[in-house]
Design an enzyme around this catalytic site. Sequence first.
Site, PDB file in Angstrom:
ATOM      1  CE1 TYR A 124      -3.113  -2.969   0.125  1.00  0.00           C
ATOM      2  CE2 TYR A 124      -3.672  -2.405   2.378  1.00  0.00           C
ATOM      3  CZ  TYR A 124      -3.855  -3.204   1.256  1.00  0.00           C
ATOM      4  OH  TYR A 124      -4.790  -4.211   1.289  1.00  0.00           O
ATOM      5  CE  LYS A 170       3.853 -17.581  -0.977  1.00  0.00           C
ATOM      6  NZ  LYS A 170       3.145 -18.848  -0.733  1.00  0.00           N
ATOM      7  CG  ASP A 203       0.693 -19.759   1.312  1.00  0.00           C
ATOM      8  OD1 ASP A 203       1.508 -19.576   2.248  1.00  0.00           O
ATOM      9  OD2 ASP A 203       1.028 -20.252   0.218  1.00  0.00           O
ATOM     10  CG  ASP A 227      -6.532  -4.719   4.459  1.00  0.00           C
ATOM     11  OD1 ASP A 227      -7.491  -4.788   5.242  1.00  0.00           O
ATOM     12  OD2 ASP A 227      -6.597  -4.135   3.358  1.00  0.00           O
ATOM     13  CG  ASP A 231     -11.587  -8.102   6.375  1.00  0.00           C
ATOM     14  OD1 ASP A 231     -11.090  -7.190   7.052  1.00  0.00           O
ATOM     15  OD2 ASP A 231     -12.456  -7.911   5.512  1.00  0.00           O
TER      16      ASP A 231
HETATM   17 MG    MG Z   1      -9.428  -4.106   5.370  1.00  0.00          MG
END
Ligand code: MG
Length: 333
Positions: A124, A170, A203, A227, A231
């Site tokens: 980001y 990763k 993963d 991020d 969730d």
């Molecule tokens: Mg989010």
Amino acid sequence: MSTICLIPGDGIGPEVLASARQVLTALALPLEFIAAEAGWATFERCGSALPAATLAAVQAADATLFGAVGSPSQRVEGYRSPIVELRRALDLFACMRPVRTPALPQARPNVDLVVIRENTEGLYSGLEQRDTDRATTTRVITRAASQRIVGWAVNYARAHQRHHITVVHKANVLRETCGLFRETALAVLADAPDIQWNELLVDNAAYQLARTPEQFDIIVTTNMFGDILSDVASVWGGGLGLAASANYGPRTAIFEPVHGSAPDIAGRQRANPLATLSAAALMLEHLYYLAAAERLRQAINHVLRHGPHTPDLAGSASTADVTTAIIHLLNDR
Ligand code: MG
Ligand code: NAI
């Protein structure tokens, strides 16, 4: 007296922030509110999703409570997500998202974890380019920012009686960027013998989080991985309608729900305000209104146990019903 900047944003953002404002007011604390605007509607009206006045208001405030903004998925010239922009502009480098077994029947027991992510760089970074048929994003990882976030996670662990950190990356594929993050993280942890740790590829971390969330204490990772994983983790805390987030920097902090603007339910009083109210509790704690934060948390738990519940928790209550119930509980104590 503390000054709180309120940024409702788009979609359900204004609905959940209205709830938070009423609840914070009911706590009768020396708080002064300043409203500021950001998001898609703001962009459409004035050509900027994050007006200079909003940035200034956030900088001047002791803390900010942010609703959610709707960012289009198609390319719109000049539009950038204001929350990502705020985190970067204000150097809010540490994003912290706690997930606990909620006080709901049938909730999975023994979940108590925190996702901590680097909040200013990674994927980001905002360094994106498109040439007709080819697009690139620059994933920036620096030793300084990696050190800072993992060091922050170690301090967070010590301050909150947590003992284990999982470093998620990763590095098997992203050898340079994740490689540098991993190497820096492990060096920081080598200097923290009181903290146990392990590492997971992202993963597998997603799989483990979906399967056995009890194994996690603190997860520390880069921006986009954090991020996504937050969730996933939120499911165990009762879903996005309950998940809260804090963004801390050296000068100020922004508190927000984990969820976005939820256009599928916006404007219908179906949004669960408890995610935002939990974020408000984190904010009160940050401002050292510790007793008020605890009262608010207890009221939230009471509502989880006894209702009313919004549709995301299989109830039929409105945003306003839940808000009213919380305020009654606060007034009763
Ligand atoms: Mg989010
Ligand atoms: P979302 O988080 O807005 O919604 C995901 C799902 O969770 C939807 O089904 C929604 O109805 C449900 N949900 C979310 N919050 C809820 C609440 N408080 N109560 C009950 N149900 C809730 O994610 P989505 O739909 O992918 O994104 C919508 C918009 O939000 C996009 O424009 C995206 O860019 C933006 N977004 C903004 C964020 C922010 O402002 N910090 C964060 C994430 C997305």
